[in-house]
Motif scaffolding. Structure first.
Motif, PDB file in Angstrom:
ATOM      1  N   LEU A 102     -13.619  14.353  54.241  1.00 20.75           N
ATOM      2  CA  LEU A 102     -13.953  14.665  52.857  1.00 20.75           C
ATOM      3  C   LEU A 102     -13.084  15.814  52.384  1.00 20.75           C
ATOM      4  N   ALA A 115     -12.710  19.119  49.938  1.00 24.58           N
ATOM      5  CA  ALA A 115     -13.521  20.101  49.219  1.00 24.58           C
ATOM      6  C   ALA A 115     -12.698  20.624  48.054  1.00 24.58           C
ATOM      7  N   ILE A 131     -17.292  21.263  45.819  1.00 22.56           N
ATOM      8  CA  ILE A 131     -17.915  19.949  45.896  1.00 22.56           C
ATOM      9  C   ILE A 131     -17.063  19.034  46.766  1.00 22.56           C
ATOM     10  N   TYR A 132     -17.717  18.386  47.734  1.00 20.70           N
ATOM     11  CA  TYR A 132     -17.033  17.458  48.617  1.00 20.70           C
ATOM     12  C   TYR A 132     -16.827  16.123  47.913  1.00 20.70           C
ATOM     13  N   SER A 133     -15.690  15.504  48.179  1.00 21.61           N
ATOM     14  CA  SER A 133     -15.428  14.194  47.583  1.00 21.61           C
ATOM     15  C   SER A 133     -14.447  13.417  48.449  1.00 21.61           C
ATOM     16  N   LEU A 180     -29.774  17.009  49.645  1.00 27.89           N
ATOM     17  CA  LEU A 180     -28.713  17.997  49.437  1.00 27.89           C
ATOM     18  C   LEU A 180     -28.643  18.976  50.599  1.00 27.89           C
ATOM     19  N   ASN A 192     -23.857  19.693  47.457  1.00 24.56           N
ATOM     20  CA  ASN A 192     -23.323  18.561  48.201  1.00 24.56           C
ATOM     21  C   ASN A 192     -24.429  17.795  48.914  1.00 24.56           C
ATOM     22  N   SER A 240     -25.881  15.200  51.891  1.00 27.00           N
ATOM     23  CA  SER A 240     -25.629  15.022  53.319  1.00 27.00           C
ATOM     24  C   SER A 240     -24.879  13.721  53.587  1.00 27.00           C
ATOM     25  N   PRO A 276     -21.998  11.161  51.910  1.00 23.15           N
ATOM     26  CA  PRO A 276     -21.008  11.065  50.836  1.00 23.15           C
ATOM     27  C   PRO A 276     -21.346  10.015  49.771  1.00 23.15           C
ATOM     28  N   GLN A 284     -23.492  11.554  47.023  1.00 25.85           N
ATOM     29  CA  GLN A 284     -22.990  12.747  46.329  1.00 25.85           C
ATOM     30  C   GLN A 284     -23.380  12.644  44.852  1.00 25.85           C
TER      31      GLN A 284
END
Length: 66
Positions: A3, A5, A10-12, A43, A49, A51, A53, A56
């Motif tokens: 992922l 950051a 925010i992770y994506s 979350l 974020n 847990s 993906p 999200q």
């Protein structure tokens, strides 16, 4: 699959990563849900974020707008 950051924390995933995850052959050879083990849903402590993906908040919002 790593992922990313963003500067906002925010992770994506990239668009390429999301398209690979959608391919059943890729999922079969690269991913395991471990659904038989206890797992955390929701979350993380940062309250930004998820847990998972796929859960999200921004991603869920984008998919519901389609």
């Amino acid at each position: 699959m790593t992922l990313q950051a963003g500067e906002d924390g925010i992770y994506s995933r990239t668009d390429e990563q999301w398209s690979k995850v959608a391919e059943s052959s890729y999922k079969a050879s690269h991913m395991c849900s471990y659904s038989y083990l206890p797992n955390y849903v929701g979350l993380l402590n940062d309250k930004v974020n998820a847990s998972d993906p796929n859960e999200q908040p921004q991603r869920v919002h984008e998919e519901s707008a389609v």
